[in-house]
Motif scaffolding. Structure first.
Motif, mmCIF file in Angstrom:
data_model
loop_
_atom_site.group_PDB
_atom_site.id
_atom_site.type_symbol
_atom_site.label_atom_id
_atom_site.label_comp_id
_atom_site.label_asym_id
_atom_site.label_seq_id
_atom_site.Cartn_x
_atom_site.Cartn_y
_atom_site.Cartn_z
ATOM 1 N N GLY A 445 0.804 -1.204 0.000
ATOM 2 C CA GLY A 445 0.000 0.000 0.000
ATOM 3 C C GLY A 445 0.844 1.264 0.000
ATOM 4 O O GLY A 445 2.082 1.205 0.026
ATOM 5 N N PRO A 446 0.188 2.431 0.012
ATOM 6 C CA PRO A 446 0.911 3.701 -0.051
ATOM 7 C C PRO A 446 1.535 4.114 1.279
ATOM 8 O O PRO A 446 2.244 5.116 1.332
ATOM 9 N N VAL A 447 1.252 3.371 2.357
ATOM 10 C CA VAL A 447 1.913 3.627 3.635
ATOM 11 C C VAL A 447 2.568 2.335 4.097
ATOM 12 O O VAL A 447 2.142 1.234 3.739
ATOM 13 N N ASP A 448 3.601 2.446 4.906
ATOM 14 C CA ASP A 448 4.271 1.256 5.421
ATOM 15 C C ASP A 448 3.307 0.431 6.266
ATOM 16 O O ASP A 448 2.423 0.973 6.950
ATOM 17 N N GLY A 449 3.496 -0.880 6.225
ATOM 18 C CA GLY A 449 2.676 -1.753 7.053
ATOM 19 C C GLY A 449 1.288 -2.018 6.509
ATOM 20 O O GLY A 449 0.458 -2.611 7.199
ATOM 21 N N LEU A 450 1.017 -1.608 5.263
ATOM 22 C CA LEU A 450 -0.273 -1.852 4.629
ATOM 23 C C LEU A 450 -0.044 -2.670 3.368
ATOM 24 O O LEU A 450 0.762 -2.305 2.508
ATOM 25 N N PHE A 451 -0.778 -3.775 3.255
ATOM 26 C CA PHE A 451 -0.612 -4.689 2.129
ATOM 27 C C PHE A 451 -1.977 -5.006 1.530
ATOM 28 O O PHE A 451 -2.993 -4.975 2.217
ATOM 29 N N LEU A 452 -1.969 -5.350 0.234
ATOM 30 C CA LEU A 452 -3.203 -5.623 -0.494
ATOM 31 C C LEU A 452 -3.209 -7.044 -1.036
ATOM 32 O O LEU A 452 -2.216 -7.504 -1.617
ATOM 33 N N VAL A 453 -4.337 -7.734 -0.853
ATOM 34 C CA VAL A 453 -4.572 -9.039 -1.472
ATOM 35 C C VAL A 453 -5.920 -8.986 -2.183
ATOM 36 O O VAL A 453 -6.697 -8.051 -2.017
ATOM 37 N N GLY A 454 -6.202 -10.017 -2.982
ATOM 38 C CA GLY A 454 -7.502 -10.100 -3.637
ATOM 39 C C GLY A 454 -7.422 -9.867 -5.132
ATOM 40 O O GLY A 454 -6.354 -9.615 -5.701
ATOM 41 N N GLY A 455 -8.582 -9.937 -5.779
ATOM 42 C CA GLY A 455 -8.642 -9.907 -7.229
ATOM 43 C C GLY A 455 -8.358 -8.574 -7.861
ATOM 44 O O GLY A 455 -8.089 -8.508 -9.065
ATOM 45 N N SER A 456 -8.410 -7.473 -7.091
ATOM 46 C CA SER A 456 -8.148 -6.162 -7.683
ATOM 47 C C SER A 456 -6.676 -5.796 -7.644
ATOM 48 O O SER A 456 -6.284 -4.746 -8.150
ATOM 49 N N THR A 457 -5.853 -6.636 -7.054
ATOM 50 C CA THR A 457 -4.427 -6.367 -6.958
ATOM 51 C C THR A 457 -3.658 -7.477 -7.667
ATOM 52 O O THR A 457 -4.250 -8.422 -8.208
ATOM 53 N N HIS A 458 -2.359 -7.386 -7.684
ATOM 54 C CA HIS A 458 -1.527 -8.391 -8.340
ATOM 55 C C HIS A 458 -1.602 -9.726 -7.587
ATOM 56 O O HIS A 458 -1.604 -9.730 -6.361
ATOM 57 N N PRO A 459 -1.673 -10.897 -8.265
ATOM 58 C CA PRO A 459 -1.574 -11.086 -9.716
ATOM 59 C C PRO A 459 -2.906 -11.146 -10.460
ATOM 60 O O PRO A 459 -2.912 -11.471 -11.641
ATOM 61 N N GLY A 460 -4.048 -10.833 -9.793
ATOM 62 C CA GLY A 460 -5.297 -10.724 -10.525
ATOM 63 C C GLY A 460 -6.427 -11.516 -9.907
ATOM 64 O O GLY A 460 -6.347 -12.012 -8.779
ATOM 65 N N GLY A 461 -7.528 -11.624 -10.681
ATOM 66 C CA GLY A 461 -8.740 -12.255 -10.207
ATOM 67 C C GLY A 461 -8.775 -13.753 -10.464
ATOM 68 O O GLY A 461 -7.963 -14.302 -11.203
ATOM 69 N N GLY A 462 -9.760 -14.401 -9.854
ATOM 70 C CA GLY A 462 -9.878 -15.850 -9.943
ATOM 71 C C GLY A 462 -9.313 -16.501 -8.697
ATOM 72 O O GLY A 462 -8.397 -15.984 -8.051
ATOM 73 N N LEU A 463 -9.856 -17.648 -8.333
ATOM 74 C CA LEU A 463 -9.483 -18.294 -7.073
ATOM 75 C C LEU A 463 -7.977 -18.536 -6.926
ATOM 76 O O LEU A 463 -7.396 -18.208 -5.880
ATOM 77 N N PRO A 464 -7.289 -19.115 -7.917
ATOM 78 C CA PRO A 464 -5.845 -19.339 -7.709
ATOM 79 C C PRO A 464 -5.060 -18.047 -7.574
ATOM 80 O O PRO A 464 -4.137 -17.960 -6.764
ATOM 81 N N MET A 465 -5.424 -17.034 -8.368
ATOM 82 C CA MET A 465 -4.640 -15.800 -8.354
ATOM 83 C C MET A 465 -4.782 -15.053 -7.026
ATOM 84 O O MET A 465 -3.799 -14.530 -6.491
ATOM 85 N N VAL A 466 -6.004 -14.985 -6.484
ATOM 86 C CA VAL A 466 -6.146 -14.280 -5.211
ATOM 87 C C VAL A 466 -5.427 -15.047 -4.106
ATOM 88 O O VAL A 466 -4.906 -14.440 -3.155
ATOM 89 N N THR A 467 -5.355 -16.359 -4.226
ATOM 90 C CA THR A 467 -4.624 -17.154 -3.242
ATOM 91 C C THR A 467 -3.125 -16.923 -3.370
ATOM 92 O O THR A 467 -2.397 -16.869 -2.372
ATOM 93 N N LEU A 468 -2.654 -16.761 -4.600
ATOM 94 C CA LEU A 468 -1.244 -16.420 -4.792
ATOM 95 C C LEU A 468 -0.938 -15.023 -4.267
ATOM 96 O O LEU A 468 0.164 -14.771 -3.770
ATOM 97 N N SER A 469 -1.897 -14.100 -4.371
ATOM 98 C CA SER A 469 -1.654 -12.767 -3.805
ATOM 99 C C SER A 469 -1.413 -12.858 -2.305
ATOM 100 O O SER A 469 -0.605 -12.109 -1.745
ATOM 101 N N ALA A 470 -2.115 -13.779 -1.650
ATOM 102 C CA ALA A 470 -1.906 -13.979 -0.215
ATOM 103 C C ALA A 470 -0.505 -14.507 0.071
ATOM 104 O O ALA A 470 0.142 -14.106 1.052
ATOM 105 N N ARG A 471 -0.019 -15.395 -0.785
ATOM 106 C CA ARG A 471 1.343 -15.909 -0.599
ATOM 107 C C ARG A 471 2.363 -14.790 -0.766
ATOM 108 O O ARG A 471 3.319 -14.682 0.010
ATOM 109 N N ILE A 472 2.175 -13.962 -1.802
ATOM 110 C CA ILE A 472 3.097 -12.861 -2.047
ATOM 111 C C ILE A 472 3.160 -11.931 -0.838
ATOM 112 O O ILE A 472 4.249 -11.524 -0.387
ATOM 113 N N VAL A 473 1.986 -11.590 -0.287
ATOM 114 C CA VAL A 473 1.948 -10.667 0.846
ATOM 115 C C VAL A 473 2.535 -11.314 2.099
ATOM 116 O O VAL A 473 3.302 -10.677 2.847
#
Length: 480
Positions: A445-473
């Motif tokens: 996110g735009p401030v420290d200590g804030l992270f984004l998961v889900g279909g609107s962020t990288h790597p995208g929408g769909g069940l596997p992708m939102v789950t991968l976003s959780a791994r990245i974060v």
């Protein structure tokens, strides 16, 4: 050990909570709805059970990595494709079997074309998996990718998925099939990047899967895994703002007025909502990718059996581009978005006695649709009579394509983009948040200590992708 607050109990939020709790953090989840799962919704009526969100599970390994035992069942065909000339092609997770089916349906030359395309899709998948899908992506990291010449040539930046199909596939029906995968990420294939060829590769190389009882059981499994790890999940607990001090996230404020302190905040709400509504200084989200298309859904209780349907069956229109023109609109040239008159119709019908009474079937019917709103590239789905009239129209379209169930209906319910927007806070009812592309809102996110998961962020929408976003974060936050 850090105190971590997760905003939203969608699949991305719950997957992040699991990974962070398993790494030793103290994790609390706050969800505005009364049930977890986000868009992974369920609806019961008269002995029928419907998944109202995702209906196809791919890349099941990303869920087993979370410690889930889903008892997933492979589908064959993964999807049945019915083309406007009446030809039928059943996809398969075995590349050789699928090529044989292409040859039987469209001829040996089409099968040879598909094999050539498949080798290119495999390269695109490999490059995407190595360089994009498992790590944070920024303009700087994409610049580093340019040094991996093989990966860069495979991904082919600047080429569209439509252009890739025209290069490899001479049969119009195969190009139509490939175009369909852009819509799996909410995008228009004429503008979507060629890198989205990774989507059919993932589906057909790793298979499509069904969870007995419906995909809604995934939400239950995620919640149970969270609770086993000590995650506290508060339902009907809406977060109204994120607190910050000196450029760092320090907690959240609930609708009740309660302030909840945190060392780290993970947001599973739509990135637009986060930047616009939750941060103390509302900020326009720079570099936001195009919004995803939405979907018009019908839930049908159908008497009898329908042998011509597979678990998933897609009925294509005669003019696919006319559908994209309608759904996305072209405000720059004075053309407003509108419901497609001759849409692609996607029907899911599970041969699972747990989801329907004896002698009947539960149908989930999905049509690509413009997002809800009043702008020129949206449609006001709350307009009186629109949903009912369009439902009747879609049934007539199915009848014209040889599948008339109007005299077999026990009931019909609709779910419009406006309904999805209300239920999940997805702006305009966009199914996938942001449409397919390499640059989406960042996981930081735009401030420290804030992270984004889900279909609107990288790597995208769909069940596997939102789950991968959780791994990245979770990897970015690190262990306790």
């Amino acid at each position: 050990m850090s105190r971590i607050v997760v905003i939203g109990a969608g699949v991305g939020g719950l997957a992040a909570a699991i990974r962070l709790a398993d790494s030793g953090h103290d994790v609390t989840v706050h969800e505005r709805a009364a049930t977890p799962g986000g868009k992974l919704g369920r609806h019961e009526r008269d002995g029928f059970l419907f998944d109202t969100g995702p209906s196809l599970l791919t890349l099941p390994q990303v869920f087993t990595d979370l410690g889930l035992d889903l008892n997933a069942t492979p589908l064959d065909p993964v999807v049945r494709h019915v083309f406007p000339d009446g030809s039928v092609l059943d996809s398969s997770s075995d590349p050789d079997v699928f090529a044989e089916r292409v040859a039987d349906a469209f001829g040996a030359a089409a099968a040879a074309d598909w094999r050539r395309f498949w080798h290119r899709a495999e390269r695109i998948w490999g490059a995407s998996w190595r360089s994009v899908l498992q790590r944070e992506v920024t303009p700087a990291s994409l610049a580093r990718l340019s040094w991996r010449v093989g990966d860069l040539l495979a991904i082919a930046p600047g080429r569209s998925l439509r252009g890739l199909g025209r290069r490899y596939l001479r049969d119009r029906r195969l190009r139509m099939l490939l175009d369909r995968y852009a819509t799996y990420t909410g995008a228009d294939p004429r503008r979507a990047p060629a890198a989205l060829a990774a989507v059919p590769y993932a589906e057909l190389a790793f298979g499509g899967w069904y969870l007995p009882g419906g995909l809604g059981v995934l939400a239950t499994a995620l919640r149970q895994r969270c609770e086993a790890l000590g995650v506290r999940i508060h339902l009907s607990s809406e977060v109204t703002s994120i607190t910050t001090t000196a450029g760092r996230a320090t907690g959240v404020v609930l609708a009740s007025g309660e302030a909840v302190p945190a060392d780290v905040v993970v947001s599973d709400v739509d990135a637009t909502v986060l930047y616009r509504d939750l941060l103390p200084a509302p900020d326009r989200l720079a570099g936001l990718a195009d919004r995803s298309l939405a979907g018009f859904v019908m839930l049908l209780g159908v008497d009898g059996e329908t042998p011509q349907l597979a678990h998933h069956t897609v009925f294509f229109p005669r003019d696919y581009d006319a559908e994209f023109d309608a759904v996305f609109g072209d405000p720059a040239h004075g053309r407003r978005a509108r419901p497609a008159s001759d849409p692609t119709v996607f029907v899911t019908r599970a041969a699972d006695p747990a989801v329907h009474p004896a002698g009947a079937e539960a149908w989930f019917v999905l049509v690509n649709a413009p997002r809800h709103g009043t702008a020129a590239d949206t449609v006001d789905w709350t307009r009186a009579g629109l949903a009912d009239a369009y439902a009747e129209h879609v049934l007539a379209v199915l009848a014209a394509r040889g599948l008339d169930v109007r005299d077999r209906l026990r009931f019909l319910e609709t779910r419009t983009p406006a309904d999805l927007a209300t239920a999940t806070a997805a702006p305009g009812g966009a199914i996938y948040g942001t449409a397919g592309g390499l640059l989406r809102p960042a996981n930081r996110g735009p401030v420290d200590g804030l992270f984004l998961v889900g279909g609107s962020t990288h790597p995208g929408g769909g069940l596997p992708m939102v789950t991968l976003s959780a791994r990245i974060v979770a990897d970015a936050i690190g262990p306790a």
